[in-house]
Design a protein around this motif. Structure first.
Motif, PDB file in Angstrom:
ATOM      1  N   UNK A 136       0.819  -1.214   0.000  1.00 32.10           N
ATOM      2  CA  UNK A 136       0.000   0.000   0.000  1.00 32.10           C
ATOM      3  C   UNK A 136       0.852   1.263   0.000  1.00 32.10           C
ATOM      4  N   UNK A 137       2.152   1.123   0.140  1.00 29.05           N
ATOM      5  CA  UNK A 137       3.043   2.271   0.251  1.00 29.05           C
ATOM      6  C   UNK A 137       3.694   2.546  -1.100  1.00 29.05           C
ATOM      7  N   UNK A 138       3.766   3.818  -1.465  1.00 29.83           N
ATOM      8  CA  UNK A 138       4.361   4.237  -2.722  1.00 29.83           C
ATOM      9  C   UNK A 138       5.855   4.471  -2.513  1.00 29.83           C
ATOM     10  N   UNK A 139       6.656   4.115  -3.499  1.00 29.06           N
ATOM     11  CA  UNK A 139       8.086   4.384  -3.439  1.00 29.06           C
ATOM     12  C   UNK A 139       8.334   5.873  -3.206  1.00 29.06           C
ATOM     13  N   UNK A 140       9.335   6.175  -2.416  1.00 30.58           N
ATOM     14  CA  UNK A 140       9.594   7.552  -2.007  1.00 30.58           C
ATOM     15  C   UNK A 140       9.644   8.511  -3.193  1.00 30.58           C
ATOM     16  N   UNK A 141      10.290   8.111  -4.266  1.00 33.88           N
ATOM     17  CA  UNK A 141      10.449   8.987  -5.423  1.00 33.88           C
ATOM     18  C   UNK A 141       9.130   9.246  -6.143  1.00 33.88           C
ATOM     19  N   UNK A 142       8.129   8.387  -5.928  1.00 31.92           N
ATOM     20  CA  UNK A 142       6.860   8.500  -6.647  1.00 31.92           C
ATOM     21  C   UNK A 142       5.745   9.104  -5.790  1.00 31.92           C
ATOM     22  N   UNK A 143       6.049   9.455  -4.559  1.00 37.09           N
ATOM     23  CA  UNK A 143       5.025  10.031  -3.688  1.00 37.09           C
ATOM     24  C   UNK A 143       4.716  11.469  -4.077  1.00 37.09           C
ATOM     25  N   UNK A 144       3.597  11.982  -3.592  1.00 36.38           N
ATOM     26  CA  UNK A 144       3.204  13.363  -3.863  1.00 36.38           C
ATOM     27  C   UNK A 144       3.799  14.283  -2.808  1.00 36.38           C
ATOM     28  N   UNK A 145       4.264  15.449  -3.265  1.00 33.31           N
ATOM     29  CA  UNK A 145       4.907  16.417  -2.378  1.00 33.31           C
ATOM     30  C   UNK A 145       4.280  17.791  -2.571  1.00 33.31           C
ATOM     31  N   UNK A 146       4.307  18.582  -1.509  1.00 35.50           N
ATOM     32  CA  UNK A 146       3.877  19.972  -1.595  1.00 35.50           C
ATOM     33  C   UNK A 146       5.019  20.820  -2.152  1.00 35.50           C
ATOM     34  N   UNK A 147       4.717  22.073  -2.460  1.00 31.94           N
ATOM     35  CA  UNK A 147       5.735  22.928  -3.070  1.00 31.94           C
ATOM     36  C   UNK A 147       6.927  23.183  -2.138  1.00 31.94           C
ATOM     37  N   UNK A 148       6.712  23.046  -0.823  1.00 29.72           N
ATOM     38  CA  UNK A 148       7.815  23.281   0.118  1.00 29.72           C
ATOM     39  C   UNK A 148       8.703  22.058   0.285  1.00 29.72           C
ATOM     40  N   UNK A 149       8.370  20.957  -0.410  1.00 25.36           N
ATOM     41  CA  UNK A 149       9.178  19.749  -0.351  1.00 25.36           C
ATOM     42  C   UNK A 149       8.687  18.722   0.638  1.00 25.36           C
ATOM     43  N   UNK A 150       7.656  19.032   1.397  1.00 30.21           N
ATOM     44  CA  UNK A 150       7.154  18.079   2.390  1.00 30.21           C
ATOM     45  C   UNK A 150       6.317  17.001   1.710  1.00 30.21           C
ATOM     46  N   UNK A 151       6.413  15.811   2.269  1.00 29.55           N
ATOM     47  CA  UNK A 151       5.652  14.671   1.750  1.00 29.55           C
ATOM     48  C   UNK A 151       4.196  14.778   2.176  1.00 29.55           C
ATOM     49  N   UNK A 152       3.270  14.542   1.236  1.00 26.79           N
ATOM     50  CA  UNK A 152       1.852  14.571   1.575  1.00 26.79           C
ATOM     51  C   UNK A 152       1.409  13.289   2.253  1.00 26.79           C
ATOM     52  N   UNK A 153       1.861  12.150   1.741  1.00 29.06           N
ATOM     53  CA  UNK A 153       1.505  10.885   2.358  1.00 29.06           C
ATOM     54  C   UNK A 153       2.292   9.768   1.698  1.00 29.06           C
ATOM     55  N   UNK A 154       2.487   8.679   2.435  1.00 31.98           N
ATOM     56  CA  UNK A 154       3.217   7.540   1.878  1.00 31.98           C
ATOM     57  C   UNK A 154       2.320   6.642   1.041  1.00 31.98           C
ATOM     58  N   UNK A 155       0.991   6.781   1.202  1.00 32.72           N
ATOM     59  CA  UNK A 155       0.056   5.918   0.490  1.00 32.72           C
ATOM     60  C   UNK A 155      -0.434   6.591  -0.789  1.00 32.72           C
ATOM     61  N   UNK A 156      -0.807   5.786  -1.753  1.00 33.93           N
ATOM     62  CA  UNK A 156      -1.238   6.306  -3.045  1.00 33.93           C
ATOM     63  C   UNK A 156      -2.614   6.957  -2.930  1.00 33.93           C
ATOM     64  N   UNK A 157      -2.673   8.209  -3.348  1.00 38.66           N
ATOM     65  CA  UNK A 157      -3.935   8.953  -3.299  1.00 38.66           C
ATOM     66  C   UNK A 157      -4.900   8.406  -4.356  1.00 38.66           C
ATOM     67  N   UNK A 158      -6.184   8.292  -3.987  1.00 38.33           N
ATOM     68  CA  UNK A 158      -7.205   7.841  -4.932  1.00 38.33           C
ATOM     69  C   UNK A 158      -8.158   8.973  -5.310  1.00 38.33           C
ATOM     70  N   UNK A 159      -8.907   9.455  -4.314  1.00 32.72           N
ATOM     71  CA  UNK A 159      -9.889  10.493  -4.612  1.00 32.72           C
ATOM     72  C   UNK A 159     -10.285  11.176  -3.313  1.00 32.72           C
ATOM     73  N   UNK A 160     -11.280  12.057  -3.419  1.00 30.76           N
ATOM     74  CA  UNK A 160     -11.783  12.755  -2.235  1.00 30.76           C
ATOM     75  C   UNK A 160     -13.285  12.949  -2.384  1.00 30.76           C
ATOM     76  N   UNK A 161     -13.939  13.222  -1.264  1.00 29.02           N
ATOM     77  CA  UNK A 161     -15.385  13.369  -1.216  1.00 29.02           C
ATOM     78  C   UNK A 161     -15.762  14.641  -0.482  1.00 29.02           C
ATOM     79  N   UNK A 162     -16.868  15.240  -0.857  1.00 29.48           N
ATOM     80  CA  UNK A 162     -17.526  16.279  -0.064  1.00 29.48           C
ATOM     81  C   UNK A 162     -18.908  15.751   0.290  1.00 29.48           C
ATOM     82  N   UNK A 163     -19.143  15.588   1.564  1.00 33.01           N
ATOM     83  CA  UNK A 163     -20.390  14.990   2.066  1.00 33.01           C
ATOM     84  C   UNK A 163     -20.690  13.652   1.395  1.00 33.01           C
ATOM     85  N   UNK A 164     -19.633  12.850   1.248  1.00 33.15           N
ATOM     86  CA  UNK A 164     -19.807  11.489   0.764  1.00 33.15           C
ATOM     87  C   UNK A 164     -19.904  11.339  -0.734  1.00 33.15           C
ATOM     88  N   UNK A 165     -19.686  12.427  -1.504  1.00 34.89           N
ATOM     89  CA  UNK A 165     -19.788  12.346  -2.959  1.00 34.89           C
ATOM     90  C   UNK A 165     -18.537  12.916  -3.622  1.00 34.89           C
TER      91      UNK A 165
END
Length: 645
Positions: A236-265
């Protein structure tokens, strides 16, 4: 006086009838409010009829939903009929198992008046999972047994069993509830808890934004290579080089992002429906904004609107306008949208609400599928997809103002002015004055950098085996002071003893011995709210926005940075707001920086302080404050003590 109170109640009720809410809700105006939550497993992309039968749903390319013909014990149960999106738990349009309360996702919104006695019976209808519910933001004064922290304040609720939470609605404001056994909130077990100071008159809406995975969250727990006690295979963990980062260089998360919801949709590479809010044109209205997700922060904005922020985590602030706000997991904000006066926004039929991750992106990335939207539909407008445009900060004469930046700023060319939460001011002079008029009784440094993984001062938290009633030290493993000194990794029930009615100042740092940025950690304190006196951020390159070095006011005390302290640079003092600091219960600790918070130990009990990233919480980034345990009152009535057999 009675007549005026009655008029206010009637006006509020009339406005609530006229205004369609995005989550099911009725305001309880009584002194005692009773609710019942039935918790069970469910399935997305499913329609449940009035007879209780569930039928799978197909999503067509044009966004229509049709019942699928399936065999069941009762015979063919569907005929391809169209169904309304609001009658389907869609998630992001992908089928997965979830946890629901009363058959709803998100769970029903509970609305009460400040000071009301709230009685919630929770019944666990799952067949093989235990559950508990945490009432995020409630102080639970002299009532820690209703906090909902599994194995700390209660035994979790067994399958087919019930537990009744009884507590006073305090403080007022925007709060929420969620599962607190492992990471059940990430599987959908959450809902809003709104505490009104008086019967509401201004219409309001709940806006819950959350990241969303396509697997049960227990999969991440089992397969995580960072899990305490065992190490998973790491799929479930993404290789360090393939993870998503913010503009300041900080890692967003080690897991692969899928999607997001607002009030369940939300949407995942499809045309699943967005959440839609229908309001009157130019209606004065407030959003109760909550990040109910397990992993990601989102930058929230509304096209053609300014966001006037009037409260955070239940506490009023001096109102101030922003183009957007960054909301971390666990945080809440009260936001009033204000229509912009420019010609392109005049009498707009519909507008987009946008929630975007902090992922670094190019200027032309306007419509990323991995972000999430909702629609504001004005009642006298049409039902077309909004044509509103995202604010282009680069072309503005004046910079866009963004609230809750966990860094000093964005790259210069972005034309963004960052505000931290510490820049906010409480709307009452001397808010929490007992915290501010004297020096703290004790100052404690807590470092949450990834120095030995998810830990605090290099101690990874191990949950007790049973709640603290009756108090039995055999139920938890205390941290061995000899083994846990200097740079040693420890797995233990990290408990910090605090006296009653003391003023405690925490300096929470996110420092690492490693030469690269880590991540920002949203920390939540149970049983209390705290005053945010000040924050320090890492230095950055103004051109790129990249983090250059950790804030110089703090230094590592040990080689592996397990402990921190004030540096010589800070010997003359740091800037702290002891006049009107904002009050919070959840706060993002900036990578390479620190936050100075202060709270009063006026609530006896064992209270969690933990990162609200679900993965970090599971891995051990938490501790317990033990506040005067001898003063804790015994629970009232029947109480499961989790005995060993």
């Amino acid at each position: 006086m009675f007549k005026l109170h009655l008029i206010l109640i009637l006006v509020g009720l009339c406005l609530m009838v006229l205004s369609t809410r995005a989550a099911s809700s009725d305001v309880c105006l009584h002194d005692v409010c009773h609710f019942h939550l039935n918790v069970r497993h469910h399935r997305t992309m499913t329609y449940t009829g009035s007879d209780g039968k569930s039928v799978p749903v197909t999503l067509e390319e044009n966004g229509d939903m049709r019942l699928m013909t399936t065999w069941s014990y009762f015979g063919n149960a569907a005929n391809g009929s169209l169904v309304k999106p609001d009658d389907v738990i869609t998630g992001d349009g992908v089928v997965r198992r979830i946890i629901v309360a009363n058959g709803e996702f998100p769970g029903p919104t509970l609305e009460v008046l400040e000071g009301a006695k709230v009685v919630v019976k929770v019944t666990n209808m799952m067949t093989s999972e235990v559950v508990s519910i945490h009432w995020h933001g409630m102080h639970m004064t002299d009532n820690m047994w209703a906090d909902g922290s599994a194995y700390i304040s209660q035994c979790p609720i067994l399958p087919r069993q019930s537990f009744t939470y009884t507590f006073i609605a305090d403080p007022a404001g925007t709060h929420w509830y969620h599962g607190h056994v492992t990471t059940q909130l990430a599987d959908g077990l959450y809902g809003a808890l709104i505490v009104h100071k008086r019967p509401p008159v201004t219409p309001s809406r709940v806006l819950m934004v959350a990241n969303w995975f396509h697997e049960d969250y227990i999969t991440f727990d089992v397969e995580s290579p960072y899990r305490q006690g065992w190490k998973g295979v790491g799929d479930v963990v993404v290789d360090t080089a393939l993870r998503d980062y913010a503009h300041d260089g900080t890692e967003l998360n080690a897991m692969r992002y899928k999607s997001a919801l607002i009030n369940g949709k939300g949407r995942f590479e499809n045309n699943a429906p967005w959440t839609t809010y229908t309001i009157l044109q130019d209606e004065k209205m407030k959003f109760h904004v909550i990040n109910t997700g397990g992993e990601y922060a989102f930058r929230l904005s509304i096209d053609c609107h300014h966001l006037k922020v009037v409260a955070t985590d239940g506490f009023d602030i001096r109102p101030i306008r922003f183009q957007s706000i960054i909301v971390f997991p666990g945080e809440t904000y009260d936001v009033v949208p204000l229509r912009q006066s420019k010609a392109s926004c005049h009498r707009l039929a519909n507008s987009w609400i946008r929630a975007e991750r902090l992922k670094e992106r190019s200027p032309d990335d306007d419509d990323k599928t991995d972000d999430v939207k909702a629609v504001i539909k004005f009642s006298d407008g049409n039902s077309d997809i909004p044509t509103s445009k995202k604010e282009n900060c680069r072309t503005r004469k004046h910079p866009c103002k963004v609230l809750n930046c966990p860094f000093r700023g964005y790259p210069e060319q972005e034309n963004i002015h960052c505000f931290s939460i510490a820049d906010l001011k409480a709307d009452v002079h001397g808010n929490g004055s007992d915290l501010l008029i004297t020096e703290p009784d004790e100052e404690i440094f807590l470092n949450v950098g990834f120095n030995v993984g998810s830990s605090i001062n290099c101690r990874m938290f191990e949950n007790p085996r049973a709640p603290f009633y009756p108090h039995d030290k055999r139920n938890y493993n205390t941290c061995d002071e000899k083994a846990c000194t200097d740079n040693n990794y420890c797995l233990c029930s990290n408990i910090i003893d605090l006296p009653l009615n003391a003023t405690i100042q925490l300096v929470v740092t996110d420092y690492s011995f490693k030469p690269w940025p880590q991540t920002h950690h949203p920390f939540h304190l149970h049983g209390h709210s705290f005053a945010l006196l000040g924050m320090g951020f890492a230095s950055l390159d103004k051109s790129s926005g990249r983090m250059l070095s950790q804030n110089e006011n703090v230094e590592c005390l040990t080689e592996d940075c397990c402990q921190t302290r004030w540096s010589e640079v800070a010997s003359s003092g740091v800037d702290l707001n002891v006049t009107n600091p904002p009050m919070k219960n959840t706060l993002a600790i900036p990578s390479g920086g620190y936050a100075v918070i202060r709270f009063r130990t006026n609530n006896p009990g064992w209270w969690l302080f933990h990162c609200h990233h679900a993965s970090h919480f599971m891995e051990g980034m938490s501790l317990l404050f033990s506040v005067s345990p001898d003063s804790v009152k015994d629970p009232v009535g029947k109480f499961n003590i989790c005995p060993e057999f």
